[in-house]
Structures are given as structure tokens and as C-alpha cells.
Design a protein around this motif. Structure first.
Motif, PDB file in Angstrom:
ATOM      1  N   ARG A   1      42.414  37.337  30.104  1.00 54.15           N
ATOM      2  CA  ARG A   1      41.938  38.868  30.555  1.00 54.15           C
ATOM      3  C   ARG A   1      41.583  38.783  28.917  1.00 54.15           C
ATOM      4  O   ARG A   1      41.430  38.424  27.565  1.00 54.15           O
ATOM      5  CB  ARG A   1      42.906  39.456  29.854  1.00 54.15           C
ATOM      6  CG  ARG A   1      44.066  39.715  31.081  1.00 54.15           C
ATOM      7  CD  ARG A   1      45.286  40.675  31.586  1.00 54.15           C
ATOM      8  NE  ARG A   1      45.841  40.884  29.704  1.00 54.15           N
ATOM      9  CZ  ARG A   1      46.958  41.786  29.538  1.00 54.15           C
ATOM     10  NH1 ARG A   1      46.694  42.687  30.257  1.00 54.15           N
ATOM     11  NH2 ARG A   1      47.381  41.822  28.848  1.00 54.15           N
ATOM     12  N   MET A   2      39.940  39.807  29.406  1.00 57.69           N
ATOM     13  CA  MET A   2      39.109  39.904  28.187  1.00 57.69           C
ATOM     14  C   MET A   2      39.730  41.349  27.861  1.00 57.69           C
ATOM     15  O   MET A   2      39.426  42.237  29.287  1.00 57.69           O
ATOM     16  CB  MET A   2      38.183  38.809  28.534  1.00 57.69           C
ATOM     17  CG  MET A   2      38.237  37.672  27.948  1.00 57.69           C
ATOM     18  SD  MET A   2      36.484  36.849  28.272  1.00 57.69           S
ATOM     19  CE  MET A   2      37.307  34.556  28.339  1.00 57.69           C
ATOM     20  N   PRO A   3      38.427  41.938  27.259  1.00 57.40           N
ATOM     21  CA  PRO A   3      37.599  43.248  26.794  1.00 57.40           C
ATOM     22  C   PRO A   3      36.990  43.767  28.054  1.00 57.40           C
ATOM     23  O   PRO A   3      36.435  42.779  28.752  1.00 57.40           O
ATOM     24  CB  PRO A   3      37.163  43.241  25.028  1.00 57.40           C
ATOM     25  CG  PRO A   3      37.389  42.040  24.691  1.00 57.40           C
ATOM     26  CD  PRO A   3      38.177  41.073  25.614  1.00 57.40           C
ATOM     27  N   GLN A   4      36.868  44.863  28.008  1.00 55.90           N
ATOM     28  CA  GLN A   4      36.223  45.542  29.202  1.00 55.90           C
ATOM     29  C   GLN A   4      36.206  45.620  30.628  1.00 55.90           C
ATOM     30  O   GLN A   4      35.183  44.765  31.109  1.00 55.90           O
ATOM     31  CB  GLN A   4      33.950  45.548  28.637  1.00 55.90           C
ATOM     32  CG  GLN A   4      34.426  45.952  26.821  1.00 55.90           C
ATOM     33  CD  GLN A   4      32.824  45.113  26.927  1.00 55.90           C
ATOM     34  OE1 GLN A   4      31.834  44.678  27.712  1.00 55.90           O
ATOM     35  NE2 GLN A   4      32.067  45.744  25.925  1.00 55.90           N
ATOM     36  N   GLN A   5      37.544  44.770  30.844  1.00 58.99           N
ATOM     37  CA  GLN A   5      38.166  44.728  31.877  1.00 58.99           C
ATOM     38  C   GLN A   5      37.463  43.336  32.141  1.00 58.99           C
ATOM     39  O   GLN A   5      37.565  43.213  34.175  1.00 58.99           O
ATOM     40  CB  GLN A   5      37.966  45.656  33.650  1.00 58.99           C
ATOM     41  CG  GLN A   5      38.520  46.952  32.620  1.00 58.99           C
ATOM     42  CD  GLN A   5      38.107  47.729  33.655  1.00 58.99           C
ATOM     43  OE1 GLN A   5      37.552  48.261  34.460  1.00 58.99           O
ATOM     44  NE2 GLN A   5      39.085  49.390  34.082  1.00 58.99           N
ATOM     45  N   GLN A   6      37.351  42.191  31.382  1.00 58.21           N
ATOM     46  CA  GLN A   6      36.896  41.293  32.399  1.00 58.21           C
ATOM     47  C   GLN A   6      37.782  40.188  32.676  1.00 58.21           C
ATOM     48  O   GLN A   6      39.203  40.326  31.900  1.00 58.21           O
ATOM     49  CB  GLN A   6      35.970  40.178  30.826  1.00 58.21           C
ATOM     50  CG  GLN A   6      34.292  41.378  31.373  1.00 58.21           C
ATOM     51  CD  GLN A   6      33.258  40.666  30.395  1.00 58.21           C
ATOM     52  OE1 GLN A   6      32.912  40.095  29.234  1.00 58.21           O
ATOM     53  NE2 GLN A   6      31.924  40.931  30.780  1.00 58.21           N
ATOM     54  N   VAL A   7      38.037  38.784  32.661  1.00 58.59           N
ATOM     55  CA  VAL A   7      38.394  38.073  33.381  1.00 58.59           C
ATOM     56  C   VAL A   7      37.743  36.477  33.648  1.00 58.59           C
ATOM     57  O   VAL A   7      36.676  36.718  33.853  1.00 58.59           O
ATOM     58  CB  VAL A   7      39.196  38.184  34.478  1.00 58.59           C
ATOM     59  CG1 VAL A   7      40.080  37.283  34.598  1.00 58.59           C
ATOM     60  CG2 VAL A   7      40.373  39.553  34.437  1.00 58.59           C
ATOM     61  N   GLY A   8      38.413  35.686  32.469  1.00 54.48           N
ATOM     62  CA  GLY A   8      37.833  33.982  32.764  1.00 54.48           C
ATOM     63  C   GLY A   8      39.059  33.699  33.512  1.00 54.48           C
ATOM     64  O   GLY A   8      39.916  33.351  33.242  1.00 54.48           O
ATOM     65  N   VAL A   9      38.135  32.909  34.544  1.00 50.07           N
ATOM     66  CA  VAL A   9      38.738  31.904  35.179  1.00 50.07           C
ATOM     67  C   VAL A   9      38.199  30.962  34.751  1.00 50.07           C
ATOM     68  O   VAL A   9      37.657  30.365  35.191  1.00 50.07           O
ATOM     69  CB  VAL A   9      38.668  32.301  36.754  1.00 50.07           C
ATOM     70  CG1 VAL A   9      39.351  31.363  37.689  1.00 50.07           C
ATOM     71  CG2 VAL A   9      39.352  34.198  36.716  1.00 50.07           C
ATOM     72  N   ARG A  10      39.474  29.679  34.549  1.00 50.41           N
ATOM     73  CA  ARG A  10      39.169  27.949  34.949  1.00 50.41           C
ATOM     74  C   ARG A  10      39.715  26.681  35.521  1.00 50.41           C
ATOM     75  O   ARG A  10      40.916  27.612  35.558  1.00 50.41           O
ATOM     76  CB  ARG A  10      39.400  27.230  33.030  1.00 50.41           C
ATOM     77  CG  ARG A  10      37.996  28.917  31.753  1.00 50.41           C
ATOM     78  CD  ARG A  10      38.711  28.712  30.883  1.00 50.41           C
ATOM     79  NE  ARG A  10      37.729  29.299  29.776  1.00 50.41           N
ATOM     80  CZ  ARG A  10      37.513  29.037  28.527  1.00 50.41           C
ATOM     81  NH1 ARG A  10      38.102  27.909  27.741  1.00 50.41           N
ATOM     82  NH2 ARG A  10      36.793  29.882  27.768  1.00 50.41           N
ATOM     83  N   VAL A  11      38.941  25.697  35.542  1.00 43.65           N
ATOM     84  CA  VAL A  11      39.844  25.156  36.800  1.00 43.65           C
ATOM     85  C   VAL A  11      39.862  24.444  36.186  1.00 43.65           C
ATOM     86  O   VAL A  11      38.236  23.365  35.511  1.00 43.65           O
ATOM     87  CB  VAL A  11      39.487  25.200  37.670  1.00 43.65           C
ATOM     88  CG1 VAL A  11      40.212  23.953  39.315  1.00 43.65           C
ATOM     89  CG2 VAL A  11      39.523  26.507  38.646  1.00 43.65           C
ATOM     90  N   TYR A  12      40.938  23.158  35.665  1.00 43.87           N
ATOM     91  CA  TYR A  12      41.065  22.107  35.512  1.00 43.87           C
ATOM     92  C   TYR A  12      41.353  21.181  36.487  1.00 43.87           C
ATOM     93  O   TYR A  12      42.662  20.865  36.803  1.00 43.87           O
ATOM     94  CB  TYR A  12      41.990  22.253  33.750  1.00 43.87           C
ATOM     95  CG  TYR A  12      41.801  22.737  33.268  1.00 43.87           C
ATOM     96  CD1 TYR A  12      41.275  22.728  31.617  1.00 43.87           C
ATOM     97  CD2 TYR A  12      42.140  23.993  32.854  1.00 43.87           C
ATOM     98  CE1 TYR A  12      40.352  23.755  30.331  1.00 43.87           C
ATOM     99  CE2 TYR A  12      41.749  25.032  32.357  1.00 43.87           C
ATOM    100  CZ  TYR A  12      40.829  25.104  30.870  1.00 43.87           C
ATOM    101  OH  TYR A  12      41.037  25.947  30.263  1.00 43.87           O
ATOM    102  N   LEU A  13      40.837  19.646  36.192  1.00 39.74           N
ATOM    103  CA  LEU A  13      41.264  17.925  37.126  1.00 39.74           C
ATOM    104  C   LEU A  13      41.970  17.669  36.137  1.00 39.74           C
ATOM    105  O   LEU A  13      41.814  16.738  35.229  1.00 39.74           O
ATOM    106  CB  LEU A  13      39.893  18.017  37.317  1.00 39.74           C
ATOM    107  CG  LEU A  13      39.999  16.420  38.055  1.00 39.74           C
ATOM    108  CD1 LEU A  13      40.687  16.410  39.043  1.00 39.74           C
ATOM    109  CD2 LEU A  13      38.547  16.408  38.387  1.00 39.74           C
TER     110      LEU A  13
END
Length: 273
Positions: free
Chosen positions: A148-160
Motif C-alpha cells: 500500500r502506498m499514498p494516493q490510493q496507489q498499490v505496488g504489486v510485485r511477483v517473485y520467482l
């Protein structure tokens, strides 16, 4: 003179044709019967416009969709992502890129500080509980993390998990409505500021050649009005933040180790070209 068997077969065939004709004559008028959909439109092939236009020689701007990175300092026993702490993974990336505020590693400064404080303040930790799904088709789960980030932003990360460590194969940030899984695709729905009543829907898929997740389908989709009225603001369908259990703690029912709740949107088909 025709053989008796041939004559009998001919009579039987005529009788069958008569019965069939009567049956067909009675079709078409009853409810539920097959109805014609009308004439089929003729197929029209693609027409190339401006065939004399020279193709572009300079590549477009690189937005980093295929950037991958080895997560420093993270070891994965038996290449099992269930054994790693999602918060520790993100903290390792923050420490490796402390001044990155843009790009695949970019985080707001306040988000980076909150991630560092996750062990002592888990309730305020911006790293949401992880999900697991085999997105690459290698028979093992990948680790899916939301931040979760400011300004209603969301970071999505995927790891292998590979070679005893972690490789980040996807990283994106947006003002997310929902993140869903459909088969081996990760689908992100994002609100459209410039086109009211529409949303962007992007399907990220594993690309073996690039060894990363790529946005393979990108659409602008009209949103159906909700029952609460067209002015209702969509609520993000993301889980609340919670502390990530330690690798030695088996997940309880309803915790991150359980299967992802199944409510996927079917992956939209590629438009005809």
C-alpha cells in the motif's frame, strides 16, 4: 424383374421419407424450436492503411515491463517461496535501493520508512499478506506481494524462486481497484481518470523468453453501474494489511498459505487484428 428384397427395402425407404417429411413439416412453429439467426455477414479481412508508410526504426520508450532483479540477501530453501517472509523480501529491496523513488524499485519515502518499521509496528505495515500461485508453469508457487502506498496507489510485485534465491519477475504501481488471479494470469483493474465510467484491465502473463511477467492484454472496459448508483466509488478488493508469519509458523485457516479465494475475471480474448 427386381429381387423381392430390393423392392421391400424401397418401400420401407419411401415410408421413412414420408414420416420424416411430415415430422419436418410440423417443425418451426413451436416454442423452443430452432430459429434462424439470419444471414451470416461476410468475413472482411484486414486492410493495411498507408502501405507506403516507412516503418519506425527507433524503438519506443522502455517502461521497464521486462526488468527483473535478484533480491539480495534472501535465501529460499528448496526453492519454496512459502518459506520466506514477504516483509523481509521487500525490506531487502528497500535497503538495496534506498534512494529509488521511481521505476521498478520506486517507493514513496514514507512507504519505505513504514516498511522498515514493520517488525515493530505490524498493524501499520504497508506490506499486505502474500498470495501464492504457480504463474510460470514450473510446478512451484510464485510469491505475490502487494504494497500500500499514498494516493490510493498499490505496488504489486511477483517473485520467482530459483537457484536457492528470489528473482523479482514483475513490479508495477497503480491506483488499483482490484487484483485477481485467473489461471496463470494476474489481472489488475485500474480506474480511468480521463474516461469516466471506464476502467483499465491488464492481464500480466509469464513470458519464457523474457523470463518475466509481461502485460500481455490491455483493455479499456466499460464499467456496469453498481446497485448503489452510478456515483458509487468502487472499493478496492484488496486484503487488509497484516503481519507476515515467520517461515517456521504454519499458516492457519484463512491465512496466506491457503489457496487464493477464487473470484477471477475471465481473461479477455485478444481483439481481432
Amino acid at each position: 424383374m427386381r429381387p423381392h428384397g430390393v423392392r421391400s427395402a424401397g418401400v420401407a425407404l419411401c415410408a421413412f421419407g414420408l414420416v420424416l417429411g411430415l415430422a419436418l413439416a410440423g417443425c418451426g412453429g413451436g416454442e423452443g424450436d430452432l430459429q434462424s439467426a439470419g444471414a451470416t455477414p461476410a468475413a472482411v479481412g484486414p486492410v493495411r492503411l498507408w502501405p507506403d508508410l516507412a516503418p519506425a526504426t527507433n524503438p519506443p520508450v522502455d517502461y521497464g515491463e521486462s526488468d527483473t532483479q535478484r533480491v539480495p540477501g534472501i535465501e529460499v530453501a528448496d526453492n519454496d517461496v512459502h518459506t520466506v517472509d514477504a516483509v523481509a523480501v521487500v525490506r531487502a529491496e528497500v535497503r538495496a535501493n534506498p534512494d529509488a523513488y521511481a521505476g521498478a524499485d520506486g517507493l514513496h519515502e514514507e512507504t519505505a520508512r513504514a516498511i522498515e518499521a514493520c517488525p515493530s509496528a505490524p498493524a501499520a505495515c504497508p506490506v499486505m499478506r502474500p498470495y501464492y500461485r504457480d504463474l510460470t508453469g514450473n510446478g512451484r508457487d510464485e510469491l505475490i506481494v502487494g504494497i500500500r502506498m499514498p494516493q490510493q496507489q498499490v505496488g504489486v510485485r511477483v517473485y520467482l524462486a530459483e537457484n536457492g534465491g528470489l528473482t523479482r519477475i514483475m513490479s508495477t504501481v497503480d491506483q488499483v481497484i482490484s487484483v485477481e488471479l485467473a489461471g496463470r494470469d494476474l489481472i489488475m483493474r485500474v480506474g480511468s481518470a480521463g474516461i469516466p465510467g471506464y476502467e483499465y484491465r491488464t492481464a500480466w502473463s509469464w513470458d519464457e523468453q523474457q523470463h518475466s511477467m509481461l502485460p500481455t492484454r490491455d483493455e479499456i472496459v466499460r464499467v456496469r453501474p453498481s446497485r448503489t448508483g452510478p456515483s458509487a466509488v468502487p472499493v478496492p478488493r484488496l486484503v487488509s494489511p497484516s503481519a507476515t508469519p515467520s517461515p517456521s509458523t504454519p499458516p492457519a485457516s484463512g491465512e496466506p498459505g491457503d489457496p487464493v479465494p477464487a473470484d477471477p475475471v475471465p481473461v479477455p480474448a485478444e481483439p481481432a487484428r
